[in-house]
Design a protein around this motif. Structure first.
Motif, short mmCIF file in Angstrom:
data_model
loop_
_atom_site.label_atom_id
_atom_site.label_comp_id
_atom_site.label_asym_id
_atom_site.label_seq_id
_atom_site.Cartn_x
_atom_site.Cartn_y
_atom_site.Cartn_z
N UNK A 134 -14.29 1.82 -30.90
CA UNK A 134 -15.21 0.79 -30.43
C UNK A 134 -15.63 -0.11 -31.58
N UNK A 180 -13.92 -0.67 -34.39
CA UNK A 180 -12.82 -1.44 -34.97
C UNK A 180 -12.10 -2.33 -33.96
N UNK A 181 -12.39 -2.11 -32.69
CA UNK A 181 -11.69 -2.87 -31.66
C UNK A 181 -11.94 -4.37 -31.85
N UNK A 182 -13.20 -4.71 -32.22
CA UNK A 182 -13.56 -6.11 -32.42
C UNK A 182 -12.79 -6.71 -33.60
N UNK A 183 -12.70 -5.93 -34.71
CA UNK A 183 -11.97 -6.42 -35.88
C UNK A 183 -10.51 -6.62 -35.54
#
Lengths: 226, 472
Positions: free
Chosen positions: B328, B330-333
């Motif tokens: 969750x 690292x998903x954005x990165x």
């Protein structure tokens, strides 16, 4: 705020003292544990900043323990050159409220001191609604509205916004967000936090004509109404 | 009453020989001599006993026979029988004497009734005069019905001789055995010294700094010691190598940013014409110093993990929530870098570990994957069970690593050619390796052509498998 700084290193003490005073705080100083303990016990402060290692037999943790035994609940931030997680845990167990390892950026320390000072005042009554300008957060219904318009947020985004709103008007650093919102205690190489904040901005700020979340260079973020 | 400690100590009998080799040899020698002595004594005692008994049995049988002759043939028969026996006695060792109730000598080769022989209940052993020489004899007296006295005996001079010869032989044998034992002991001591000496020579050479020396393996029992010592040396060698490598790396990787910061500050102090220029130079120097700090922290942390003492925060952990949290985060990165971060969690058992360290290790792997994967590809985090281990793999479609680089990937400060120009300290995988090692697990790198797969294997706790759906 009234702040007591107990730190034996002259350069670090002068550096922190100057920064805090420039930010408008009233700061007392002590360069050893004995004087520091005396001041902490006899005066009333909003935040104490204690170095862990102090000359003269009384170190920061001893001052902290003595205060807590006397039911003095003044928020305490420990400064330490010991970066070990175990030392951090020991410091927090002794009753510390936050822990900053040396070397530190002043902006990090400042943000944490302000957060502690705020907490000392505001956590008396549990809040169910938070409001900043036209932004409203309902903590029970887990809903967010801005200018009466509902904004859909993921649970983590909600927690991130809640943290920013609770510290409205204060700088919060990336490390603080990682620790408080995600409960992670490591130093990510990539800009993970920036990406999450930028996503939040897309939802909270982009559709509206003025922004609430601002980036503070070399420090972190601030949510403010202006 | 309490006795002072030093007195107690001084009263204890102490074996004066300190040399293990000498003690070994002495023990060997004494066991040898003692057992040989016992053995030879037994032979002597048994042989002489046999001889004695044979004489006694012969005398008794002879006397019994004569008594029967006397019964059947009367006095004359007896005299004849004795005479007969004396004539046929080739060895000339039989002794007889038959006297009448009045003491008159009827037959036999003894000159007269020996004064020492007074009873009939046991054997007498005495010196006698035979013809012209003195000899020793063993004899028994009997009173025959009618009052006659009979002495049956044997000249035991020959047997005495045999006994003496046997005694001499055995004593000489014992002396020989003792000499052999002493020689053997010296040889044993030599072997012992040689074994200990070869270990001592190697360890001494190592102590002097020659870490390349190893104990020779000879195929005997000392090999287990040699092998242990060699393993120890191997480890010391590796550690020394590590220290050398780290100090070189520190010299290079810490000096570089420090030098850069110093140069910037010095240059700004001399040449900066505006406050703006000065400020930006200082800011960049601060960034360099922060980099130095982060390297320091990573190094310290790795050292601490490798010391293996940081298990205070170990608890039983469920792996899936830990991975979901990281995914969750690292998903954005990943999305920012136009990558898809996929998480696949099969049924896994809990592990015993430190949550924060595992998070840190996996964050390092995700940081790397996101840094190197080309946009549009997938970064996959996959967890499952292999035997008793929980595996957690992080796979990307980046440039991957050559086999040579993989072998060195967990070395401190090592950076593959492809990574040379990206920001980073070269400590990420070293830290992962240290964390995994602390969990008694292992890290495996594999080239996925294209891309790199890093798999962590961590021993699981026995227990129920946690059923977890796949999450994409």
């Amino acid at each position: 705020m009234r702040i007591l700084l107990v730190e034996d290193d002259v350069t670090v003490r002068a550096f922190v003292l100057k920064g805090l005073r420039e930010a408008g705080h009233v700061v007392d100083e002590a360069d050893n544990g004995k004087d520091g303990l005396f001041l902490a016990v006899s005066e009333s402060y909003d935040v104490l900043i204690l170095d862990r290692m102090l000359p003269g037999g009384i170190d920061g943790v001893r001052i902290l323990e003595t205060l807590r035994v006397q039911n003095n609940a003044t928020p305490v931030l420990l400064l330490s050159a010991l970066a070990d997680v175990d030392d951090r845990v020991a410091g927090l167990k002794a009753g510390g409220d936050d822990y900053v390892t040396k070397p530190f950026a002043f902006s990090e320390l400042m943000a944490r001191v302000e957060a502690l000072g705020r907490r000392g005042r505001s956590e008396v009554v549990p809040q169910t609604r938070l409001t900043v300008a036209d932004l409203e957060m309902d903590l029970l219904a887990r809903t967010v509205k801005r200018g009466g318009e509902k904004i859909d947020l993921q649970p983590r985004e909600f927690r991130l916004l809640e943290f920013l709103v609770r510290h409205a008007g204060q700088v919060v650093t990336r490390t603080m967000l990682l620790e408080r919102v995600w409960d992670y205690h490591f130093d990510p190489q990539t800009n993970v936090i920036d990406v999450h904040v930028s996503r939040l901005r897309q939802k909270v700020d982009k559709p509206f004509d003025h922004a609430l979340i601002h980036t503070i260079r070399n420090a972190g973020y601030i949510l403010r109404a202006d | 009453m309490r006795v002072p400690q030093f007195l107690v100590k001084s009263f204890k009998p102490r074996w004066p020989v300190r040399s293990a080799g000498l003690n070994f040899a002495l023990a060997y020698g004494s066991v040898f001599v003692l057992s040989a002595g016992l053995f030879l004594s037994f032979i002597w005692w048994n042989t002489t006993g046999q001889i004695e008994r044979r004489v006694e049995v012969a005398v008794q049988v002879d006397a019994h026979d004569l008594a029967q002759r006397a019964q059947r043939g009367g006095m004359a028969g007896l005299v004849r029988a004795i005479q007969d026996r004396l004539d046929h006695n080739v060895e000339d060792d039989a002794l007889y004497l038959l006297v009448g109730p009045t003491g008159r000598r009827y037959a036999g080769n003894l000159p007269g009734w020996p004064t020492a022989v007074s009873g009939t209940d046991h054997f007498y052993e005495l010196a006698i005069q035979r013809d012209s020489f003195r000899t020793r004899a063993k004899m028994h007296a009997y009173i025959l019905p009618g009052g006659c006295g009979l002495i049956v005996g044997r000249d035991i001079h020959g047997r005495e001789l045999v006994r003496h010869v046997l005694m001499d032989t055995l004593i000489w044998a014992w002396i020989m055995v003792s000499l052999l034992a002493a020689g053997g002991a010296l040889v044993m001591r030599g072997i012992f010294r040689q074994v200990v000496g070869s270990i001592a020579r190697t360890t001494a050479a190592v102590a002097r700094g020659d870490l390349s020396r190893r104990m020779p393996l000879t195929g005997n029992e000392t090999d287990s010691i040699s092998q242990t010592v060699n393993e120890m040396l191997e480890r010391i060698d590796r550690l020394m190598d590590g220290v050398r490598q780290v100090s070189n790396a520190i010299a290079h990787d810490l000096r570089t940013p420090i030098t850069r910061a110093r140069a910037r500050l010095e240059e700004a102090s001399v040449t900066a014409t505006s406050e703006q220029a000065l400020r930006s130079a200082v800011d960049r120097a601060v960034v360099d110093l922060d980099h130095v700090t982060s390297i320091f922290e990573a190094l310290l942390r790795i050292a601490q993990l490798e010391a293996g003492t940081r298990r205070a925060a170990f608890t039983d952990l469920e792996v899936p929530p830990l991975l979901e949290g990281l995914a969750e985060l690292y998903e954005a990165s990943a999305e920012e870098a136009s990558l898809r971060l996929k998480l696949r969690v099969d049924a896994v058992r809990p592990v015993h570990g430190d949550r924060h360290l595992l998070q840190q290790a996996l964050a390092n792997l995700l940081d790397n994957a996101i840094k190197f994967a080309p946009s549009g590809t997938d970064v996959v985090m996959h967890a499952g069970m292999v035997g008793n281990d929980v595996f957690i793999a992080v796979m990307d479609a980046g440039p991957g690593m050559s086999p040579d680089d993989m072998a060195r990937a967990s070395e401190r400060f090592f950076r593959a050619e492809a990574a040379r120009h990206t920001p980073g300290s070269g400590l990420g995988l070293s830290l992962v390796q240290a964390v995994v090692a602390l969990h008694n697990g292992r890290m495996v790198l594999q080239d996925r052509k294209p891309g790199l797969g890093v798999t962590l294997y961590i021993p699981s706790l026995g227990g129920e498998l946690v059923r977890e759906g796949s999450i994409v």
